[in-house]
Design a protein around this motif. Structure first.
Motif, PDB file in Angstrom:
ATOM      1  N   THR A 120       0.760  -0.943  -0.392  1.00 22.18           N
ATOM      2  CA  THR A 120       0.076  -0.529  -0.071  1.00 22.18           C
ATOM      3  C   THR A 120       0.843   1.577   0.291  1.00 22.18           C
ATOM      4  OG1 THR A 120       0.305   0.164   2.694  1.00 22.18           O
ATOM      5  CG2 THR A 120      -2.451  -1.184   1.418  1.00 22.18           C
ATOM      6  N   LEU A 121       1.846   1.036   0.542  1.00 24.77           N
ATOM      7  CA  LEU A 121       3.248   2.120  -0.160  1.00 24.77           C
ATOM      8  C   LEU A 121       3.967   2.797  -1.298  1.00 24.77           C
ATOM      9  CD1 LEU A 121       5.144   1.341   3.746  1.00 24.77           C
ATOM     10  CD2 LEU A 121       3.490   3.323   3.221  1.00 24.77           C
ATOM     11  N   PRO A 122       3.819   3.995  -1.092  1.00 20.21           N
ATOM     12  CA  PRO A 122       4.417   4.764  -2.975  1.00 20.21           C
ATOM     13  C   PRO A 122       5.697   2.860  -3.528  1.00 20.21           C
ATOM     14  CG  PRO A 122       3.728   6.385  -1.694  1.00 20.21           C
ATOM     15  CD  PRO A 122       3.447   5.337  -0.333  1.00 20.21           C
ATOM     16  N   MET A 123       5.840   2.779  -4.391  1.00 21.04           N
ATOM     17  CA  MET A 123       6.793   2.268  -4.312  1.00 21.04           C
ATOM     18  C   MET A 123       8.109   3.011  -5.051  1.00 21.04           C
ATOM     19  SD  MET A 123       6.633  -1.362  -5.380  1.00 21.04           S
ATOM     20  CE  MET A 123       8.127  -0.905  -6.214  1.00 21.04           C
ATOM     21  N   ASP A 124       7.810   4.525  -4.745  1.00 22.55           N
ATOM     22  CA  ASP A 124       9.850   5.485  -4.587  1.00 22.55           C
ATOM     23  C   ASP A 124       9.919   5.919  -3.199  1.00 22.55           C
ATOM     24  OD1 ASP A 124       7.271   5.794  -4.937  1.00 22.55           O
ATOM     25  OD2 ASP A 124       8.387   8.795  -5.130  1.00 22.55           O
ATOM     26  N   VAL A 125       8.513   5.361  -2.782  1.00 20.19           N
ATOM     27  CA  VAL A 125       9.795   5.344  -1.081  1.00 20.19           C
ATOM     28  C   VAL A 125       9.412   3.880  -0.256  1.00 20.19           C
ATOM     29  CG1 VAL A 125       8.593   5.574   1.265  1.00 20.19           C
ATOM     30  CG2 VAL A 125       7.828   7.414  -0.742  1.00 20.19           C
ATOM     31  N   LEU A 126       8.695   2.691  -0.517  1.00 23.00           N
ATOM     32  CA  LEU A 126       9.289   1.825  -0.233  1.00 23.00           C
ATOM     33  C   LEU A 126      10.410   1.284  -0.018  1.00 23.00           C
ATOM     34  CD1 LEU A 126       7.858  -0.670   0.728  1.00 23.00           C
ATOM     35  CD2 LEU A 126       7.007  -2.088  -1.213  1.00 23.00           C
ATOM     36  N   PRO A 127      11.030   0.859  -0.875  1.00 28.75           N
ATOM     37  CA  PRO A 127      12.708   0.432  -1.027  1.00 28.75           C
ATOM     38  C   PRO A 127      13.192   1.244  -0.358  1.00 28.75           C
ATOM     39  CG  PRO A 127      11.967   0.135  -3.276  1.00 28.75           C
ATOM     40  CD  PRO A 127      11.146   1.791  -2.094  1.00 28.75           C
ATOM     41  N   GLN A 128      13.294   2.532   0.244  1.00 38.47           N
ATOM     42  CA  GLN A 128      13.960   3.020   1.481  1.00 38.47           C
ATOM     43  C   GLN A 128      13.618   3.050   2.894  1.00 38.47           C
ATOM     44  OE1 GLN A 128      14.397   7.115   0.492  1.00 38.47           O
ATOM     45  NE2 GLN A 128      12.467   7.192  -1.476  1.00 38.47           N
ATOM     46  N   LEU A 129      12.125   2.636   2.803  1.00 41.28           N
ATOM     47  CA  LEU A 129      11.677   1.789   4.118  1.00 41.28           C
ATOM     48  C   LEU A 129      12.472   0.502   4.589  1.00 41.28           C
ATOM     49  CD1 LEU A 129       8.066   3.305   4.375  1.00 41.28           C
ATOM     50  CD2 LEU A 129      10.023   4.310   6.151  1.00 41.28           C
ATOM     51  N   ALA A 130      12.773  -0.309   3.570  1.00 43.96           N
ATOM     52  CA  ALA A 130      12.841  -1.232   4.277  1.00 43.96           C
ATOM     53  C   ALA A 130      14.404  -1.552   4.234  1.00 43.96           C
ATOM     54  CB  ALA A 130      12.718  -2.387   2.702  1.00 43.96           C
ATOM     55  N   SER A 131      15.211  -0.712   4.120  1.00 42.47           N
ATOM     56  CA  SER A 131      16.271  -0.626   4.508  1.00 42.47           C
ATOM     57  C   SER A 131      16.354  -0.151   6.156  1.00 42.47           C
ATOM     58  CB  SER A 131      17.164   0.405   3.390  1.00 42.47           C
ATOM     59  OG  SER A 131      16.869   1.678   3.331  1.00 42.47           O
ATOM     60  N   ARG A 132      15.138   0.505   6.441  1.00 43.23           N
ATOM     61  CA  ARG A 132      15.677   1.393   7.847  1.00 43.23           C
ATOM     62  C   ARG A 132      15.139   0.524   8.776  1.00 43.23           C
ATOM     63  NH1 ARG A 132      16.748   4.631   4.190  1.00 43.23           N
ATOM     64  NH2 ARG A 132      15.968   7.216   3.821  1.00 43.23           N
ATOM     65  N   LYS A 133      16.481   0.919  10.229  1.00 40.09           N
ATOM     66  CA  LYS A 133      15.475   0.596  10.989  1.00 40.09           C
ATOM     67  C   LYS A 133      14.467   1.180  11.626  1.00 40.09           C
ATOM     68  CE  LYS A 133      20.485  -1.096  11.274  1.00 40.09           C
ATOM     69  NZ  LYS A 133      21.879  -1.502  12.220  1.00 40.09           N
ATOM     70  N   VAL A 134      13.837   0.206  12.901  1.00 42.26           N
ATOM     71  CA  VAL A 134      13.123   0.807  13.935  1.00 42.26           C
ATOM     72  C   VAL A 134      14.332   2.312  14.747  1.00 42.26           C
ATOM     73  CG1 VAL A 134      12.091   1.231  15.845  1.00 42.26           C
ATOM     74  CG2 VAL A 134      11.909  -1.008  15.047  1.00 42.26           C
ATOM     75  N   GLY A 135      12.765   3.247  14.564  1.00 42.71           N
ATOM     76  CA  GLY A 135      13.651   4.748  14.752  1.00 42.71           C
ATOM     77  C   GLY A 135      14.158   5.546  13.476  1.00 42.71           C
ATOM     78  N   GLN A 136      14.423   4.906  12.235  1.00 45.16           N
ATOM     79  CA  GLN A 136      15.237   6.030  11.131  1.00 45.16           C
ATOM     80  C   GLN A 136      13.823   6.068  10.328  1.00 45.16           C
ATOM     81  OE1 GLN A 136      18.256   2.851   9.439  1.00 45.16           O
ATOM     82  NE2 GLN A 136      19.738   4.066  10.937  1.00 45.16           N
ATOM     83  N   SER A 137      13.908   7.615   9.901  1.00 42.29           N
ATOM     84  CA  SER A 137      12.974   8.035   9.146  1.00 42.29           C
ATOM     85  C   SER A 137      13.465   7.724   6.769  1.00 42.29           C
ATOM     86  CB  SER A 137      12.792   9.571   9.646  1.00 42.29           C
ATOM     87  OG  SER A 137      12.550   9.322  10.644  1.00 42.29           O
ATOM     88  N   VAL A 138      12.687   7.630   6.958  1.00 40.99           N
ATOM     89  CA  VAL A 138      12.519   8.406   5.178  1.00 40.99           C
ATOM     90  C   VAL A 138      11.686   9.872   5.158  1.00 40.99           C
ATOM     91  CG1 VAL A 138      11.399   8.479   2.948  1.00 40.99           C
ATOM     92  CG2 VAL A 138      11.986   5.957   4.483  1.00 40.99           C
ATOM     93  N   VAL A 139      12.345  10.684   4.602  1.00 44.03           N
ATOM     94  CA  VAL A 139      11.988  13.052   4.300  1.00 44.03           C
ATOM     95  C   VAL A 139      11.754  12.290   2.966  1.00 44.03           C
ATOM     96  CG1 VAL A 139      12.764  14.682   4.834  1.00 44.03           C
ATOM     97  CG2 VAL A 139      14.323  12.972   6.043  1.00 44.03           C
ATOM     98  N   ILE A 140      11.346  12.869   3.188  1.00 48.55           N
ATOM     99  CA  ILE A 140      10.046  13.229   1.336  1.00 48.55           C
ATOM    100  C   ILE A 140       9.853  14.525   1.283  1.00 48.55           C
ATOM    101  CG2 ILE A 140       8.431  13.128  -0.555  1.00 48.55           C
ATOM    102  CD1 ILE A 140       7.443  10.016   1.265  1.00 48.55           C
ATOM    103  N   GLY A 141       9.942  15.506   0.314  1.00 45.66           N
ATOM    104  CA  GLY A 141      10.316  16.829  -0.233  1.00 45.66           C
ATOM    105  C   GLY A 141       8.646  16.499  -0.432  1.00 45.66           C
ATOM    106  N   ARG A 142       8.439  17.949   0.234  1.00 42.31           N
ATOM    107  CA  ARG A 142       7.111  18.526  -0.914  1.00 42.31           C
ATOM    108  C   ARG A 142       6.314  19.860  -0.910  1.00 42.31           C
ATOM    109  NH1 ARG A 142       2.285  14.822   2.312  1.00 42.31           N
ATOM    110  NH2 ARG A 142       0.922  17.200   2.228  1.00 42.31           N
ATOM    111  N   SER A 143       5.913  20.446  -1.742  1.00 42.33           N
ATOM    112  CA  SER A 143       5.513  21.340  -1.779  1.00 42.33           C
ATOM    113  C   SER A 143       5.228  22.392  -0.591  1.00 42.33           C
ATOM    114  CB  SER A 143       4.704  22.177  -3.126  1.00 42.33           C
ATOM    115  OG  SER A 143       3.113  21.345  -2.827  1.00 42.33           O
ATOM    116  N   ASP A 144       4.640  21.669  -0.057  1.00 47.91           N
ATOM    117  CA  ASP A 144       4.525  22.619   1.806  1.00 47.91           C
ATOM    118  C   ASP A 144       5.681  22.474   2.887  1.00 47.91           C
ATOM    119  OD1 ASP A 144       3.968  19.842   1.821  1.00 47.91           O
ATOM    120  OD2 ASP A 144       1.673  20.299   2.549  1.00 47.91           O
ATOM    121  N   GLY A 145       7.111  21.537   2.384  1.00 55.01           N
ATOM    122  CA  GLY A 145       7.750  21.171   3.784  1.00 55.01           C
ATOM    123  C   GLY A 145       7.922  19.994   3.432  1.00 55.01           C
ATOM    124  N   LEU A 146       8.195  19.033   4.389  1.00 52.62           N
ATOM    125  CA  LEU A 146       9.184  17.861   4.828  1.00 52.62           C
ATOM    126  C   LEU A 146       7.471  17.045   5.084  1.00 52.62           C
ATOM    127  CD1 LEU A 146      12.590  18.578   5.675  1.00 52.62           C
ATOM    128  CD2 LEU A 146      11.626  18.091   3.097  1.00 52.62           C
TER     129      LEU A 146
END
Length: 218
Positions: free
Chosen positions: A133-159
Motif C-alpha cells: 500500500t506504500l508508494p513504490m518510490d518510498v517502499l525500498p527506502q523504508l525497507a532498508s530503515r531500522k526502527v527509529g530511522q526515517s525516510v524524508v520526502i520533500g513536498r511543496s509545503d515542506g517535508l
C-alpha cells in the motif's frame, strides 16, 4: 430487482426524451450536432486505444519470477510497517539542512525533540501500512530503515517524515503472488502498448502545438 427496475426506467426515459428531441428537430441544433460529433470522436478514439492495448502480451514465467526476485520488499521480505508520519512546514532555505539532520537521527524521540525545538508548524499521526500500500518510490527506502530511522520526502509545503516505529515480517511466496504479478505486468504492458501506439500516431501526424494568442502576447 430494484436496481434492474431503476436501470430499465432510466433507459426508457432516455429513449422517450431522445424521440421527443428528434420530433422537435433538436438533432439539427448546432450545439447538439457538435456534442454528437464530440461523442463520436471520443468513442472512436477509445475503440482505437482499446485495440492498441489489446495487443499487449501476458508476461511469461521468466518475467513473473524476475519481478518477484527484483522486489523482495514486496514479496520475500514483505513487511507491515507502523509509521509515525510527521508533516513539517519548512521554509525552502531550511529544507536541505533539516532533511540531513532528520536522516541522521536514530529514534522517534530524537525526531520529536528536534521538531519541538525547531518551532516549526507541524502535524503528527501514526498509521499501519502493508508494503504493497506504500508508494513504490518510498517502499525500498523504508525497507532498508531500522526502527527509529526515517525516510524524508520533500513536498511543496515542506517535508513529510516517515519514521519506522515497528515492523512485522510477513513474506509471500512466488506461488502465492504469481497471479497478482502476472496481472500487474500485463496491465503495465497494456499501458506501454497504448503509449507507444499513440506516440507513433503523433510522429506520423507531425502534430505541432501552437501557443494561444493570449499566451503569445504575455
Amino acid at each position: 430487482d430494484k436496481v434492474y427496475d431503476r436501470v430499465l426506467d432510466n433507459l426508457i426515459e432516455q429513449e422517450l426524451a431522445a424521440q421527443a428531441a428528434r420530433s422537435a428537430g433538436l438533432e439539427q441544433s448546432p450545439k447538439v450536432v457538435q456534442a454528437i460529433e464530440l461523442a463520436k470522436r471520443e468513442v472512436l478514439a477509445r475503440a482505437y486505444q482499446d485495440q492498441l492495448a489489446a495487443k499487449a502480451v501476458f508476461p511469461d514465467e521468466h518475467a513473473i519470477s524476475s519481478y518477484f526476485d527484483e522486489h523482495p520488499e514486496l514479496f520475500s521480505q514483505r513487511k507491515q510497517y507502523q509509521l509515525q508520519e510527521s508533516l513539517l512546514s519548512v521554509p525552502s532555505e531550511q529544507v536541505d539542512a533539516l532533511k540531513a539532520r532528520v536522516e541522521g537521527l536514530s529514534s522517534v524521540a530524537e525526531l520529536n525533540t528536534l521538531v519541538t525545538q525547531s518551532g516549526l508548524t507541524h502535524s503528527v499521526r501514526t498509521g499501519t501500512h502493508w508494503a504493497e500500500t506504500l508508494p513504490m518510490d518510498v517502499l525500498p527506502q523504508l525497507a532498508s530503515r531500522k526502527v527509529g530511522q526515517s525516510v524524508v520526502i520533500g513536498r511543496s509545503d515542506g517535508l513529510l517524515v516517515l519514521t519506522v516505529l515497528r515492523t512485522e515480517l510477513s513474506p509471500r511466496s512466488l506461488a502465492q503472488v504469481r497471479d497478482v504479478i502476472r496481472d500487474a505486468l500485463h496491465s503495465q504492458n497494456r499501458k506501454d502498448a497504448l503509449r507507444k501506439g499513440m506516440e507513433s500516431l503523433r510522429q506520423q501526424a507531425k502534430i505541432r502545438k501552437v501557443s494561444s494568442p493570449a499566451s503569445s502576447a504575455s
